[in-house]
Design an enzyme around this catalytic site. Structure first.
Site, PDB file in Angstrom:
ATOM      1  N   ASP A   1      -3.071  -6.240   0.496  1.00  0.00           N
ATOM      2  CA  ASP A   1      -1.688  -6.600   0.825  1.00  0.00           C
ATOM      3  C   ASP A   1      -1.613  -7.663   1.918  1.00  0.00           C
ATOM      4  O   ASP A   1      -0.541  -7.962   2.417  1.00  0.00           O
ATOM      5  CB  ASP A   1      -0.898  -5.349   1.253  1.00  0.00           C
ATOM      6  CG  ASP A   1      -1.573  -4.579   2.394  1.00  0.00           C
ATOM      7  OD1 ASP A   1      -2.777  -4.822   2.643  1.00  0.00           O
ATOM      8  OD2 ASP A   1      -0.899  -3.753   3.036  1.00  0.00           O
TER       9      ASP A   1
ATOM     10  N   GLN B   1      -1.188 -12.888  10.130  1.00  0.00           N
ATOM     11  CA  GLN B   1      -1.613 -12.599   8.764  1.00  0.00           C
ATOM     12  C   GLN B   1      -0.357 -12.398   7.953  1.00  0.00           C
ATOM     13  O   GLN B   1       0.708 -12.121   8.495  1.00  0.00           O
ATOM     14  CB  GLN B   1      -2.485 -11.353   8.738  1.00  0.00           C
ATOM     15  CG  GLN B   1      -1.783 -10.152   9.338  1.00  0.00           C
ATOM     16  CD  GLN B   1      -2.744  -9.057   9.736  1.00  0.00           C
ATOM     17  OE1 GLN B   1      -3.879  -9.323  10.119  1.00  0.00           O
ATOM     18  NE2 GLN B   1      -2.299  -7.824   9.641  1.00  0.00           N
TER      19      GLN B   1
ATOM     20  N   LYS C   1       1.079   4.530   9.192  1.00  0.00           N
ATOM     21  CA  LYS C   1       0.988   3.124   8.801  1.00  0.00           C
ATOM     22  C   LYS C   1       1.576   2.902   7.410  1.00  0.00           C
ATOM     23  O   LYS C   1       2.049   1.807   7.104  1.00  0.00           O
ATOM     24  CB  LYS C   1      -0.483   2.656   8.815  1.00  0.00           C
ATOM     25  CG  LYS C   1      -1.067   2.542  10.203  1.00  0.00           C
ATOM     26  CD  LYS C   1      -2.398   1.794  10.207  1.00  0.00           C
ATOM     27  CE  LYS C   1      -3.541   2.679   9.719  1.00  0.00           C
ATOM     28  NZ  LYS C   1      -4.867   2.047   9.907  1.00  0.00           N
ATOM     29  N   TYR C   2       1.513   3.939   6.573  1.00  0.00           N
ATOM     30  CA  TYR C   2       1.931   3.762   5.178  1.00  0.00           C
ATOM     31  C   TYR C   2       3.107   4.647   4.794  1.00  0.00           C
ATOM     32  O   TYR C   2       3.561   4.606   3.669  1.00  0.00           O
ATOM     33  CB  TYR C   2       0.753   4.062   4.232  1.00  0.00           C
ATOM     34  CG  TYR C   2      -0.536   3.394   4.670  1.00  0.00           C
ATOM     35  CD1 TYR C   2      -0.705   2.014   4.534  1.00  0.00           C
ATOM     36  CD2 TYR C   2      -1.567   4.129   5.253  1.00  0.00           C
ATOM     37  CE1 TYR C   2      -1.872   1.404   4.958  1.00  0.00           C
ATOM     38  CE2 TYR C   2      -2.732   3.530   5.670  1.00  0.00           C
ATOM     39  CZ  TYR C   2      -2.888   2.172   5.521  1.00  0.00           C
ATOM     40  OH  TYR C   2      -4.039   1.567   5.939  1.00  0.00           O
TER      41      TYR C   2
ATOM     42  N   GLU D   1      -6.674  -7.019  20.985  1.00  0.00           N
ATOM     43  CA  GLU D   1      -7.203  -5.902  20.181  1.00  0.00           C
ATOM     44  C   GLU D   1      -8.470  -6.382  19.483  1.00  0.00           C
ATOM     45  O   GLU D   1      -8.499  -6.571  18.276  1.00  0.00           O
ATOM     46  CB  GLU D   1      -6.181  -5.421  19.143  1.00  0.00           C
ATOM     47  CG  GLU D   1      -6.616  -4.135  18.433  1.00  0.00           C
ATOM     48  CD  GLU D   1      -6.682  -4.261  16.916  1.00  0.00           C
ATOM     49  OE1 GLU D   1      -6.638  -5.383  16.404  1.00  0.00           O
ATOM     50  OE2 GLU D   1      -6.794  -3.205  16.262  1.00  0.00           O
TER      51      GLU D   1
ATOM     52  N   ASP E   1      -3.338  -8.665  17.352  1.00  0.00           N
ATOM     53  CA  ASP E   1      -4.156  -7.993  16.352  1.00  0.00           C
ATOM     54  C   ASP E   1      -5.388  -8.849  16.035  1.00  0.00           C
ATOM     55  O   ASP E   1      -5.256 -10.030  15.702  1.00  0.00           O
ATOM     56  CB  ASP E   1      -3.281  -7.821  15.099  1.00  0.00           C
ATOM     57  CG  ASP E   1      -3.848  -6.821  14.112  1.00  0.00           C
ATOM     58  OD1 ASP E   1      -3.617  -5.610  14.302  1.00  0.00           O
ATOM     59  OD2 ASP E   1      -4.501  -7.269  13.156  1.00  0.00           O
ATOM     60  N   ASN E   2      -6.571  -8.252  16.144  1.00  0.00           N
ATOM     61  CA  ASN E   2      -7.809  -8.929  15.723  1.00  0.00           C
ATOM     62  C   ASN E   2      -7.967 -10.370  16.218  1.00  0.00           C
ATOM     63  O   ASN E   2      -8.224 -11.276  15.411  1.00  0.00           O
ATOM     64  CB  ASN E   2      -7.891  -8.952  14.194  1.00  0.00           C
ATOM     65  CG  ASN E   2      -8.428  -7.643  13.642  1.00  0.00           C
ATOM     66  OD1 ASN E   2      -9.209  -6.959  14.312  1.00  0.00           O
ATOM     67  ND2 ASN E   2      -8.021  -7.299  12.441  1.00  0.00           N
TER      68      ASN E   2
ATOM     69  N   LYS F   1       0.834  -1.192   0.000  1.00  0.00           N
ATOM     70  CA  LYS F   1       0.000   0.000   0.000  1.00  0.00           C
ATOM     71  C   LYS F   1       0.877   1.253   0.000  1.00  0.00           C
ATOM     72  O   LYS F   1       1.944   1.281   0.626  1.00  0.00           O
ATOM     73  CB  LYS F   1      -0.897   0.033   1.244  1.00  0.00           C
ATOM     74  CG  LYS F   1      -1.942  -1.089   1.294  1.00  0.00           C
ATOM     75  CD  LYS F   1      -3.079  -0.873   0.311  1.00  0.00           C
ATOM     76  CE  LYS F   1      -4.150  -1.949   0.370  1.00  0.00           C
ATOM     77  NZ  LYS F   1      -5.164  -1.738   1.383  1.00  0.00           N
TER      78      LYS F   1
END
Lengths: 604, 604
Positions: free
Chosen positions: A307, A272, A484-485, A372, A343-344, A212
């Site tokens: 991504d 992930q 983040k990017y 999270e 995460d998640n 990204k």
């Protein structure tokens, strides 16, 4: 119903507390935090009973015992304080005291003026193994006895390090601070600001395919660093370190230096993969493919994460998948990581988390996991029951006085505080709340004080101290030009740092602020002013917090101290931020606070 | 924690309701009474779930199933109504609906305007076994699917005949009515008065040794009949019938005639023996002896029961003792007895009762047991959990408005109504409450209406209809010249009978009065006036009861009908005792009641 083969016990042990879902899950404590145990213990007839709590660390052989105190009717209680991290077990033992039972009946007969007690005394003599007994001897005799001993099934307590309950967190992207070396340099300042945990988003190599670009755009230029959550490249996956951040040695130095300064390093654990993650080649069966052979990237319509590929927990090869995740966590534990922000977790199976966390903590009981999971309450609670030591919350979306009071009441009620420990992050890389966007610096000041004094665990994501508040677009909670990017250049120099330092100092100096469930909201006669008191009895510590939620206007009102708090009729209230002292009293105390301003008052 | 050997289910089923002590005990219902089941059902990720309640009578093979309705967040619900007496079991089944899950994700993508959905449609075609699918076909397709099916552990429901919940009881000593023959003659009148259960104190032969004389005196003359609770003589024990009452054939006639008239016969089951009971010779090991060889008579200092020996449940021969008690109960069940009032169950082991009641009800699920345990709340609740279908209560000692409101709130709250069914006796042979002693006839009238309208099950002991109220001495709750020790000559001719008949008729005609937990207390602005409404929604039935607790003076006040009840702004309130009609409205309604007088108002 078959007749029992052995005579079933007459003593009943009921309503043992604390217990979660019938003992299916442990309750939680931190080291030294008391476990107050309650139970109803009773038996048919008029025997005198005794009861005790037995407890031990599960890995220990020896039980310890504390006699329970008879509270009222059939309710008994005792308290123990676990002194080490790890899983404890406890049970209730109860028994008939035959000597006491006999003495009690004799006493009642003496009181009733019954004449001939020779039969009773003969009975007592036999019981005590004496040749004879006078009434006086009988009533004075004491001998401990445990007849009809029964022991309840065990219940469990998961004991964590203190930071699981009480800690201040700071989140930063190492790449914005000069990698591990730059972060190591800033550690003394973070320690001096009073932070306990430094949380780093994923430090692993970032994928190139579908990387990204700025503001989550679908195309990245060669210079764009990509999202740290797109984990894995030719360099490696979850085991590896992104070369741009430093080396494993550099990471070790960071962890060691942090520990010397009293800071724990928290890593992100995001299961992930970028399209370039080694697992896609090594374990193609861990990923879900459509009939046309395409891999399915992560999406939560309308959001798409081109991504990122999620692993498929329904894979037939699930055992290997589970083991590989455990191996990842244990690798970082070996490097000194004691905190994981997951995460998640609500998109992975609950039994997987329960297993993974227990496996890690069996040998490393000082390691904790932060969930999270921004999802519905039942799943958030169950993840905490299954093992997560701390949890993100809805705090960022609770902004009005009514919302805050209701949410804190929810978090403090019923059995939730026995296993669910909130961490009030005031912002995150994904959440720039609307209130901060609109309210500017006063809003940041108010939310900092709220997060840090409502919840014993709280955190901020860097940029907060600069009151960064520009969203990518109207109506979005994403930051404009999100870190983040993109690569940022950050330093610890924001204008809110003095307030942050003060608040962290105040939290450490006041035990009342180190617990969640000791809160009581106070009347202010103004909906923009929220006030609450936190109270500790032993040693006594009372802190009153008043916050003006209005980031634009000053607000006037009162803070009503109710009689029931047991404070003196008039007292000095030391305002810990300004070091002013006010003369307060039971009843209404006048209050005027500037936009977003707070008072944190210690009752002298 | 070992890694599970099979892939553990991802679906979580939590907080299943109703359940008592983690499923250790069944909840209770009467035939046709609905069981509203709740559960939190959820799973990680975004799959669409389904859930159902499965239930069956334990003795049946076939499960029935009712799909659960998704209520809110992760909460699901369904209701079933058991149609026969006996033990039922139920469980929650939950599953992933793969078709619905896939359609839901497709729909979100369509809504988000995503263009190329060919991969998704290929996936769907595979799922549906079709060669290809259009978006329209896909979204219209419905096929039931139950993947990842999980079933919760079973929970249990004990289903009783309706009288366990709703019944009017009358207690009499058969010897005062001419034995079984005389009682049989009076049955039509009792039926006509609206009684459902006729409760007889022990009908067994009465011991001679240490027989009590009038007013519990230690010496009896030859004419004194003795206490029916001093069970057993040369003629026989718990199996036998006291010759002075009649024969077994006479008893059968009584039971049969009662059943024809819709009345159940309730026997007293008192596990205790006179010194002349056959068990003392046949089973000396069932009785506790002091070292000097003396048997220990029953006592509760300062009270002494020289005519009664308790059996010793600690005996090594406990299995035979248990079996003998079961045999006693089954003997009377075979003679048509369907209700047992158990004397002092709290002085016998709880596991014994749990076993005995299940054994009896396994083959005779229409038999119910009333617990006479006047003891602390935990034991009273546990006896109900262990199997007692009804329980005596503290009602006789709850007389003021505050006491009554608090007690009814206790009985209706938390899980208690799931297993504890109160029977409000207004008096008993052991309890002539002080309020009745002092208040005379108006007090009896008030207490009758309170008992019969607060609780769906209530009872009176004969003499109540004559407002008999002279205690043996000041400060005692014992009757003067108690029927327990003397022969009386009674007939059904008391002045309160018309009120009793009316109240029983009103109870039968108004379903709102047939439940306990539908009560709501109403403001009266006068502490001597108590008012409450009982509401049924389907079909609608609202009954407002107002009672003047003052047995001496008339009292004035109001009865406030709150808006939330959903009654019309103005309505006719039909006073069912006087057959007058009042015009009432939401808000304050003027009230004037004579001493002890009641209004029972049906909202038209």
């Amino acid at each position: 119903m078959a007749r029992p083969r052995t005579k079933p016990p007459r003593i009943q042990i009921e309503h043992v507390w604390p217990q979660i879902d019938c003992g299916r899950y442990p309750v939680k404590r931190t080291v030294g935090e008391p476990v107050e145990v309650w139970a109803d213990v009773f038996r048919d007839g008029h025997e005198v009973l005794g009861a005790a709590v037995r407890y031990r660390r599960v890995r220990d052989r020896r039980w310890r015992e504390i006699e329970m105190r008879h509270q009222s009717a059939d309710r008994w209680t005792a308290t123990f304080a676990p002194e080490a991290c790890g899983r404890y077990e406890f049970a209730i033992a109860a028994w008939v005291d035959r000597f006491a039972s006999w003495r009690w009946e004799l006493q009642r007969k003496v009181d009733a003026g019954q004449g001939d007690l020779s039969s009773e005394l003969a009975e007592g003599a036999l019981l005590y193994g004496a040749r004879s007994l006078t009434v006086e001897e009988a009533l004075a005799a004491h001998e401990p006895d445990r007849s009809e001993l029964v022991v309840s099934p065990s219940l469990y307590v998961e004991v964590d390090p203190e930071i699981a309950r009480f800690s201040a967190w700071y989140e930063l992207f190492p790449r914005s601070w000069g990698g591990f070396a730059g972060v190591t340099e800033v550690l003394p300042d973070l320690a001096e600001l009073g932070f306990d945990v430094l949380y780093l988003p994923p430090i692993h190599p970032i994928g190139h395919t579908n990387r990204k670009g700025p503001n989550n755009s679908l195309t990245a230029s060669a210079d764009d660093p990509g999202s740290p959550w797109a984990i894995g490249s030719g360099v490696g996956g979850h085991d590896a370190i992104a070369p741009e951040l430093g080396t494993e040695r550099g990471f070790r130095t960071l962890v060691t230096r942090a520990r010397e300064l009293g800071i724990q390093i928290c890593l992100d654990f995001a299961i992930q993969c970028s399209p370039d993650h080694p697992w896609l080649e090594q374990h193609p069966e861990w990923f879900y493919r459509r009939p046309d052979g395409t891999l399915k990237y992560a999406e939560n319509p309308p959001k798409r994460y081109q991504d990122i590929y999620n692993v498929n927990f329904d894979t037939e090869d699930w055992e290997e998948l589970w083991k590989a995740q455990l191996a990842v966590v244990l690798r970082w534990v070996r490097l000194g990581v004691t905190v994981f922000r997951v995460d998640n977790p609500h998109t992975k199976p609950v039994p997987f988390w329960e297993w993974l966390i227990r496996e890690v903590r069996a040998e490393n009981p000082d390691v904790i996991f932060l969930s999270e999971a921004f999802t519905r309450p039942a799943m958030m609670a169950t993840l905490a029951k299954a093992g997560f030591n701390q949890s993100y919350t809805y705090f960022t979306w609770r902004n009005t006085k009514g919302e805050l009071q209701q949410y804190l009441t929810e978090l403090g009620q019923s059995e939730l505080p026995q296993f669910f420990r909130p961490n009030f992050f005031a912002n995150t890389p994904d959440i720039l709340p609307e209130y901060l966007q609109r309210g500017g610096r006063p809003a940041f000041e108010a939310r900092l004080v709220l997060a840090a004094t409502l919840s014993p665990a709280y955190g901020i994501y860097s940029g907060f101290e600069h009151h960064e508040n520009v969203p990518v677009r109207e109506g979005s909670e994403e930051y404009l030009d999100s870190e983040k990017y993109e690569l940022k250049h950050r330093a610890l120099d924001g204008p809110l740092l003095p307030l942050i330092r003060s608040v962290n100092e105040i939290r450490r100096a006041n035990r009342a602020l180190q617990r969640l469930d000791n809160i009581r909201f106070l009347e202010t006669e103004n909906d923009q002013l929220i006030a609450y008191v936190k109270l500790e009895r032993d040693p006594p510590n009372a802190v009153v917090v008043c916050v003006n939620l209005d980031p634009v206007l000053p607000q006037e009102g009162v803070c009503v101290i109710p009689v029931e708090l047991g404070l003196p009729p008039a007292f000095d209230a030391e305002e810990l931020l300004s070091e002013e002292t006010f003369s307060w009293r039971i009843g209404r105390n006048y209050l005027r606070l500037g936009p977003g301003q707070s008072h944190i008052l210690r009752v002298a």
